[in-house]
Design a protein around this motif. Structure first.
Motif, PDB file in Angstrom:
ATOM      1  N   GLY A 125       0.816  -1.200   0.000  1.00  0.00           N
ATOM      2  CA  GLY A 125       0.000   0.000   0.000  1.00  0.00           C
ATOM      3  C   GLY A 125       0.854   1.257   0.000  1.00  0.00           C
ATOM      4  N   ILE A 126       0.535   2.205  -0.869  1.00  0.00           N
ATOM      5  CA  ILE A 126       1.297   3.449  -0.981  1.00  0.00           C
ATOM      6  C   ILE A 126       0.318   4.609  -1.028  1.00  0.00           C
ATOM      7  CG2 ILE A 126       2.932   4.791  -2.354  1.00  0.00           C
ATOM      8  CD1 ILE A 126       3.874   2.165  -3.618  1.00  0.00           C
ATOM      9  N   ALA A 127       0.617   5.636  -0.234  1.00  0.00           N
ATOM     10  CA  ALA A 127      -0.169   6.876  -0.280  1.00  0.00           C
ATOM     11  C   ALA A 127       0.773   8.050  -0.488  1.00  0.00           C
ATOM     12  CB  ALA A 127      -0.968   7.054   0.997  1.00  0.00           C
ATOM     13  N   LEU A 128       0.338   9.018  -1.262  1.00  0.00           N
ATOM     14  CA  LEU A 128       1.065  10.269  -1.448  1.00  0.00           C
ATOM     15  C   LEU A 128       0.289  11.347  -0.711  1.00  0.00           C
ATOM     16  CD1 LEU A 128       1.801  10.068  -5.288  1.00  0.00           C
ATOM     17  CD2 LEU A 128       3.218   9.262  -3.389  1.00  0.00           C
ATOM     18  N   GLY A 129       0.986  12.048   0.199  1.00  0.00           N
ATOM     19  CA  GLY A 129       0.293  13.025   1.028  1.00  0.00           C
ATOM     20  C   GLY A 129       0.877  14.413   0.936  1.00  0.00           C
ATOM     21  N   ASP A 130       0.079  15.402   1.319  1.00  0.00           N
ATOM     22  CA  ASP A 130       0.494  16.796   1.387  1.00  0.00           C
ATOM     23  C   ASP A 130       0.766  17.139   2.851  1.00  0.00           C
ATOM     24  OD1 ASP A 130       0.851  19.496   1.339  1.00  0.00           O
ATOM     25  OD2 ASP A 130      -1.109  19.977   0.477  1.00  0.00           O
ATOM     26  N   PRO A 131       2.030  17.317   3.239  1.00  0.00           N
ATOM     27  CA  PRO A 131       2.347  17.581   4.659  1.00  0.00           C
ATOM     28  C   PRO A 131       1.734  18.870   5.180  1.00  0.00           C
ATOM     29  CG  PRO A 131       4.330  17.055   3.383  1.00  0.00           C
ATOM     30  CD  PRO A 131       3.238  17.243   2.409  1.00  0.00           C
ATOM     31  N   SER A 132       1.484  19.829   4.306  1.00  0.00           N
ATOM     32  CA  SER A 132       0.959  21.111   4.775  1.00  0.00           C
ATOM     33  C   SER A 132      -0.506  21.014   5.194  1.00  0.00           C
ATOM     34  CB  SER A 132       1.105  22.179   3.683  1.00  0.00           C
ATOM     35  OG  SER A 132       0.320  21.850   2.549  1.00  0.00           O
ATOM     36  N   SER A 133      -1.242  20.050   4.635  1.00  0.00           N
ATOM     37  CA  SER A 133      -2.665  19.921   4.965  1.00  0.00           C
ATOM     38  C   SER A 133      -3.023  18.573   5.582  1.00  0.00           C
ATOM     39  CB  SER A 133      -3.508  20.124   3.703  1.00  0.00           C
ATOM     40  OG  SER A 133      -3.236  19.098   2.751  1.00  0.00           O
ATOM     41  N   ASP A 134      -2.035  17.667   5.647  1.00  0.00           N
ATOM     42  CA  ASP A 134      -2.270  16.314   6.156  1.00  0.00           C
ATOM     43  C   ASP A 134      -3.383  15.604   5.394  1.00  0.00           C
ATOM     44  OD1 ASP A 134      -0.287  16.481   8.008  1.00  0.00           O
ATOM     45  OD2 ASP A 134      -1.588  17.084   9.661  1.00  0.00           O
ATOM     46  N   ARG A 135      -3.412  15.829   4.067  1.00  0.00           N
ATOM     47  CA  ARG A 135      -4.415  15.174   3.237  1.00  0.00           C
ATOM     48  C   ARG A 135      -3.747  14.216   2.240  1.00  0.00           C
ATOM     49  NH1 ARG A 135      -9.592  16.983   3.438  1.00  0.00           N
ATOM     50  NH2 ARG A 135      -9.970  18.899   4.625  1.00  0.00           N
ATOM     51  N   VAL A 136      -4.488  13.186   1.891  1.00  0.00           N
ATOM     52  CA  VAL A 136      -4.012  12.217   0.903  1.00  0.00           C
ATOM     53  C   VAL A 136      -4.222  12.800  -0.493  1.00  0.00           C
ATOM     54  CG1 VAL A 136      -4.366   9.928  -0.088  1.00  0.00           C
ATOM     55  CG2 VAL A 136      -4.488  10.255   2.397  1.00  0.00           C
ATOM     56  N   LEU A 137      -3.147  12.853  -1.260  1.00  0.00           N
ATOM     57  CA  LEU A 137      -3.252  13.321  -2.644  1.00  0.00           C
ATOM     58  C   LEU A 137      -3.612  12.186  -3.593  1.00  0.00           C
ATOM     59  CD1 LEU A 137      -0.105  15.625  -2.791  1.00  0.00           C
ATOM     60  CD2 LEU A 137      -2.486  16.309  -2.431  1.00  0.00           C
ATOM     61  N   ALA A 138      -3.079  11.005  -3.328  1.00  0.00           N
ATOM     62  CA  ALA A 138      -3.367   9.837  -4.164  1.00  0.00           C
ATOM     63  C   ALA A 138      -2.939   8.597  -3.400  1.00  0.00           C
ATOM     64  CB  ALA A 138      -2.624   9.917  -5.499  1.00  0.00           C
ATOM     65  N   CYS A 139      -3.573   7.487  -3.709  1.00  0.00           N
ATOM     66  CA  CYS A 139      -3.136   6.211  -3.139  1.00  0.00           C
ATOM     67  C   CYS A 139      -3.294   5.139  -4.201  1.00  0.00           C
ATOM     68  CB  CYS A 139      -3.922   5.858  -1.885  1.00  0.00           C
ATOM     69  SG  CYS A 139      -5.639   5.407  -2.180  1.00  0.00           S
ATOM     70  N   ASN A 140      -2.545   4.050  -4.016  1.00  0.00           N
ATOM     71  CA  ASN A 140      -2.630   2.990  -5.018  1.00  0.00           C
ATOM     72  C   ASN A 140      -3.733   1.996  -4.639  1.00  0.00           C
ATOM     73  OD1 ASN A 140      -1.400   1.664  -2.906  1.00  0.00           O
ATOM     74  ND2 ASN A 140       0.124   0.622  -4.188  1.00  0.00           N
ATOM     75  N   PRO A 141      -4.137   1.137  -5.590  1.00  0.00           N
ATOM     76  CA  PRO A 141      -5.220   0.171  -5.319  1.00  0.00           C
ATOM     77  C   PRO A 141      -4.928  -0.763  -4.143  1.00  0.00           C
ATOM     78  CG  PRO A 141      -4.869   0.375  -7.676  1.00  0.00           C
ATOM     79  CD  PRO A 141      -3.756   1.131  -7.019  1.00  0.00           C
ATOM     80  N   ALA A 142      -3.636  -1.108  -3.955  1.00  0.00           N
ATOM     81  CA  ALA A 142      -3.309  -2.027  -2.864  1.00  0.00           C
ATOM     82  C   ALA A 142      -3.695  -1.428  -1.517  1.00  0.00           C
ATOM     83  CB  ALA A 142      -1.825  -2.375  -2.901  1.00  0.00           C
ATOM     84  N   LEU A 143      -3.411  -0.154  -1.282  1.00  0.00           N
ATOM     85  CA  LEU A 143      -3.766   0.487  -0.020  1.00  0.00           C
ATOM     86  C   LEU A 143      -5.284   0.573   0.135  1.00  0.00           C
ATOM     87  CD1 LEU A 143      -2.886   1.925   2.563  1.00  0.00           C
ATOM     88  CD2 LEU A 143      -2.858   4.057   1.265  1.00  0.00           C
ATOM     89  N   ALA A 144      -5.964   0.899  -0.961  1.00  0.00           N
ATOM     90  CA  ALA A 144      -7.423   0.985  -0.880  1.00  0.00           C
ATOM     91  C   ALA A 144      -8.031  -0.362  -0.485  1.00  0.00           C
ATOM     92  CB  ALA A 144      -7.979   1.450  -2.230  1.00  0.00           C
ATOM     93  N   ARG A 145      -7.505  -1.444  -1.043  1.00  0.00           N
ATOM     94  CA  ARG A 145      -8.017  -2.768  -0.687  1.00  0.00           C
ATOM     95  C   ARG A 145      -7.762  -3.077   0.776  1.00  0.00           C
ATOM     96  NH1 ARG A 145      -5.868  -4.052  -5.873  1.00  0.00           N
ATOM     97  NH2 ARG A 145      -3.961  -4.838  -4.868  1.00  0.00           N
TER      98      ARG A 145
END
Length: 299
Positions: A255-275
């Motif tokens: 599972g991989i997520a890309l986040g924005d440290p300034s807002s603590d929000r997820v910008l994108a994640c891969n299908p493995a993390l979603a599952r």
């Protein structure tokens, strides 16, 4: 501005005219006015960053510095007319155009220069061939792209050039000579934005070039094939690496997520993390880290 009979020193055009009233430098009717270069200036006449200028009926000679020009037009100059002049005995160019638009060149006698006319735009290579396929002229950018010296291989024909280089599509298919850009142009086809891999057969040299071009008519008659070349190797490689990374992100088992440290929000994640979280990638995009990944910490 009429120039009477005599010899004048180099000059730079610093003021612009208008479309209705261009600034013109002309030889006085019936007289020979010569503008001659010297060792203190690269160019004899410089037209740089101005517009609506006419140079007519002058003899322009003697640019003495390497890469100098009888007439140089550059830095965004536009609506320039060069007509009925004699441009001769210049080192290196009779006429040099770089990053200029709407330039009219007609009825000039251009000879006994190292290079008659060179055209370049923001590093774009320009190659000119006659209708038999003989490569007549290369601008400096085109020579540098192919690793040539100033004079090497200028007069090759396409079959001779094919003995040095291999062209292939981005899919790896090697192109026969009949499908090369210059061959297509010589058959009357206009090409634009054709990206090809280019390999020199006797070295490890490889590039990706984007080609364009068409048959163009010369002032006073005659036709040539004009080929433009842009080196897109760096961009192509960056795009290829980005596609590889995107593919790895999409198909990774972890599972991989890309986040924005300034807002603590997820910008994108891969299908493995979603599952793993029992959510969809769309549901996770934009949520806060603690919401999307309970009981976890983010670094």
């Amino acid at each position: 501005v009429y120039l009477r009979a005599g010899t004048y020193g180099p000059f730079v055009v610093t003021r612009s005219g208008t479309a209705a009233s261009p600034i013109a430098f002309r030889a006085y009717p019936g007289e020979t006015a010569t503008v001659a270069g010297d060792a203190t200036r690269d160019d004899v006449i410089t037209i740089s960053g101005v517009h609506d200028i006419v140079i007519a009926g002058l003899v322009v000679r003697g640019a003495a510095v390497q890469y100098g020009a009888g007439v140089r037009i550059d830095k965004g100059a536009t609506r320039i007319t060069i007509e009925r002049n004699t441009l001769r005995d210049n080192r290196s160019f009779g006429l040099k155009l770089a990053d200029a638009t709407a330039v009219t060149v007609r009825g000039n006698d251009i000879g006994h220069n190292e290079t008659g006319i060179e055209i370049s735009r923001l590093g774009e290579g320009v190659v000119v061939a006659d209708l038999s396929g003989r490569l007549l002229s290369w601008n400096r950018a085109a020579l540098q792209m192919h690793g040539f010296g100033d004079a090497e291989a200028w007069l090759l024909r396409v079959p001779e050039f094919a003995a040095l280089y291999e062209l292939s599509g981005l899919d790896g298919r090697v192109l026969p000579e009949a499908e090369w850009p210059v061959s297509r142009i010589l058959r009357g086809e206009r090409i634009d934005n054709v990206a090809l891999r280019v390999r020199r057969l006797d070295t490890e040299w490889r590039r990706v070039f984007r080609y364009g071009g068409a048959i163009v008519e010369l002032p006073g008659g005659g036709k040539v094939a004009a080929i433009t070349i842009t080196d897109v190797t760096t961009r192509h490689e960056a795009e290829r690496e980005l596609r590889q990374w995107a593919d790895a992100f999409e198909h990774c088992a972890h599972g991989i997520a890309l986040g924005d440290p300034s807002s603590d929000r997820v910008l994108a994640c891969n299908p493995a993390l979603a599952r793993m979280l029992g959510r969809t990638t769309e549901e996770l995009t934009g949520v806060h880290y603690p919401t999307s990944v309970p009981n976890s910490s983010t670094s």
